[in-house]
Design an enzyme around this catalytic site. Structure first.
Site, PDB file in Angstrom:
ATOM      1  CB  THR A   1      -7.096   1.439  -0.378  1.00 49.94           C
ATOM      2  OG1 THR A   1      -6.427   2.009   0.754  1.00 49.94           O
ATOM      3  CG2 THR A   1      -8.072   0.391   0.117  1.00 49.94           C
ATOM      4  N   GLY A   2      -4.163   0.188   0.028  1.00 49.51           N
ATOM      5  CA  GLY A   2      -3.346  -0.795   0.724  1.00 49.51           C
ATOM      6  C   GLY A   2      -1.877  -0.584   0.454  1.00 49.51           C
TER       7      GLY A   2
ATOM      8  CB  SER B   1      -3.532   7.798   5.504  1.00 50.74           C
ATOM      9  OG  SER B   1      -4.894   7.506   5.493  1.00 50.74           O
TER      10      SER B   1
ATOM     11  CB  THR C   1      -5.356   5.438  -0.723  1.00 45.50           C
ATOM     12  OG1 THR C   1      -3.988   5.275  -0.545  1.00 45.50           O
ATOM     13  CG2 THR C   1      -5.646   6.213  -1.985  1.00 45.50           C
TER      14      THR C   1
ATOM     15  CB  THR D   1      -2.618   8.276  -0.773  1.00 48.06           C
ATOM     16  OG1 THR D   1      -2.186   7.651   0.445  1.00 48.06           O
ATOM     17  CG2 THR D   1      -1.513   8.129  -1.796  1.00 48.06           C
TER      18      THR D   1
ATOM     19  NE  ARG E   1       5.607   3.941  -1.168  1.00 48.65           N
ATOM     20  CZ  ARG E   1       4.286   3.908  -1.064  1.00 48.65           C
ATOM     21  NH1 ARG E   1       3.578   5.015  -1.090  1.00 48.65           N
ATOM     22  NH2 ARG E   1       3.657   2.766  -0.920  1.00 48.65           N
TER      23      ARG E   1
END
Ligand code: SD4
Length: 318
Positions: free
Chosen positions: A233-234, A49, A182, A200, A210
Site C-alpha cells: 500500500t502507498g 480510499s 488501499t 483501491t 492513471r
C-alpha cells in the site's frame, strides 16, 4: 496450536479481516476469503480510499483498481481504471474465472462487468462531489503533474508542457499521506494454499487514466503457494516500479523471515526515493507474518490486521 489459517491485511480495516476469516470458517476457499474480505472494504468505503465515492480524479470521477491472485495456479484477475462498477474485486475474480486474460481496463472492463451481471452505476457521492468542487474552487493542487505550467490563470490546468525540464526531488505531499489507503490482503489456508488481492480507488485528483500499483501482479500483491504472499500500500506511482510484493515473496522463498523480507523491500525503494509513502505486509506458508513501512514525517506507524488461531488482538503496528 497452529498458525494457519492466517488472514493479514493492510491498515486497521477490521471488518474486512473478520469477513475473510468468517468466509474461511464457513468453508470458503482462500480466494473466496480474499474476494469477500476486500469486497467488504468496497462496501464500507474503507477510509474513503477503497470503493465508490472516494478519490475523484481531475474530472471528478471515481475509478477503481483491483486484483486477485491464486497462489496454486498462479492465475491473476485484475481490473484497472474501472468505471461505474462498485465491486472491483468481484469483477477481478470474474476475469480469472471466465477469461484467459489477466487485466482488463477502463470502460471496456465496465462492459465486461455488466456482461458478468454487475450493476452499472454512478460511483459519485456527495462526499466525492464535495472533494472535487473544493479542489476546483479552492486549492486545485495539480497533484500528479510535473514540468508543466498552467495554460490559463487557473492553477488546475489545462497545463502546458515546459520545454526545459528541471529535476524535481520526489517530495511527500498531502496526496500520499493518509488519503491513499488501499486494502491489500493475503490469506493462507490450513493446507498452505495462498491467495492475495487488493482494491483501491487510487490517488486523489489523479490524472484521468492513471493506474496504480494495486492491480499489477507483483506490485499490489503476489501469491505463491510454494512460498507465501505479500501486498503493498502507498504511493503506487513509485512502488509499482519495484514490484515489492513479488520481491517480498521471493525473499521468503529463500528463507528470509517475513518481517525482514518486508524491511528489505522497503529499504530498496527508499534508496531511490527516500521519502516515498508506503508499506508492505507478507506471510509465509507456515503462517509467520511481518510488515514494514517507510517511516516519514506524518507516517511513523503503520497499522495492519492479522487473524489466525494464535491471534487474540488483531490490530498490529510497525
Ligand atoms: C495507489 N497504492 O493507487 C494505491 C493507493 C494506496 O495506500 O495504496 N494507498 O497508488
Amino acid at each position: 496450536a497452529t498458525a494457519l489459517p492466517v488472514v493479514i491485511n493492510t491498515w486497521a480495516f477490521r471488518k474486512a479481516t473478520e469477513t475473510a476469516w468468517r468466509t474461511l470458517q464457513l468453508g470458503g476457499s482462500e480466494l473466496d476469503a480474499v474476494e469477500k474480505g476486500c469486497g467488504q472494504c468496497e462496501i464500507d468505503q474503507c477510509d474513503g480510499s477503497v470503493g465508490y465515492g472516494g478519490s475523484p480524479d481531475e474530472s471528478g470521477e471515481t475509478t477503481l483498481d483491483a486484483m486477485i491472485m491464486d497462489g496454486n495456479t498462479m492465475e491473476v484477475g485484475a481490473v484497472a481504471d474501472l468505471r461505474h462498477v462498485k465491486n472491483a474485486i468481484g469483477v477481478a475474480r470474474k476475469v480469472i474465472e471466465h477469461t484467459k486474460h489477466t487485466l482488463l481496463v477502463g470502460e471496456s472492463a465496465s462492459l465486461f462487468a455488466v456482461r458478468m451481471g454487475f450493476p452499472y452505476e454512478d460511483l459519485t457521492t456527495q462526499r466525492s462531489l464535495l472533494m472535487y468542487s473544493r479542489w476546483l474552487n479552492q486549492s486545485c493542487q495539480p497533484n500528479y503533474w510535473k514540468n508543466v505550467v498552467p495554460d490559463s490563470s487557473k492553477s488546475c490546468g489545462p497545463y502546458k508542457r515546459l520545454e526545459k525540464v528541471s529535476f524535481e526531488e520526489e517530495t511527500i505531499s498531502q496526496r500520499n499521506v493518509h488519503n491513499h489507503d488501499t486494502i491489500g490482503m493475503v490469506v493462507i489456508g490450513k493446507s498452505g494454499t495462498v491467495a492475495s488481492g487488493t482494491s483501491t480507488n487510487g490517488g486523489v485528483h489523479k490524472i484521468p487514466g492513471r493506474v496504480g500499483d494495486s492491480p499489477i501482479a507483483g506490485a499490489g500483491s503476489y501469491a505463491d503457494s510454494t512460498a507465501g504472499g505479500a501486498a503493498a500500500t502507498g504511493d503506487g506511482d513509485t512502488m509499482m516500479r519495484f514490484l515489492p510484493s513479488y520481491q517480498a515473496v521471493e525473499y521468503m522463498r529463500m528463507g528470509t523471515d517475513p518481517t525482514v523480507a518486508c524491511q528489505k523491500v522497503i529499504s530498496r525503494i527508499q534508496k531511490h526515493v527516500p521519502k516515498f509513502f508506503g508499506a508492505v505486509i507478507c506471510a509465509n506458508t507456515t503462517g509467520s507474518y511481518g510488515a514494514a513501512c517507510n517511516k516519514i514525517p506524518g507516517f511513523t506507524q503503520f497499522h495492519f490486521m492479522v487473524f489466525s488461531p494464535l491471534q487474540s488482538q488483531p490490530v498490529e503496528q510497525v
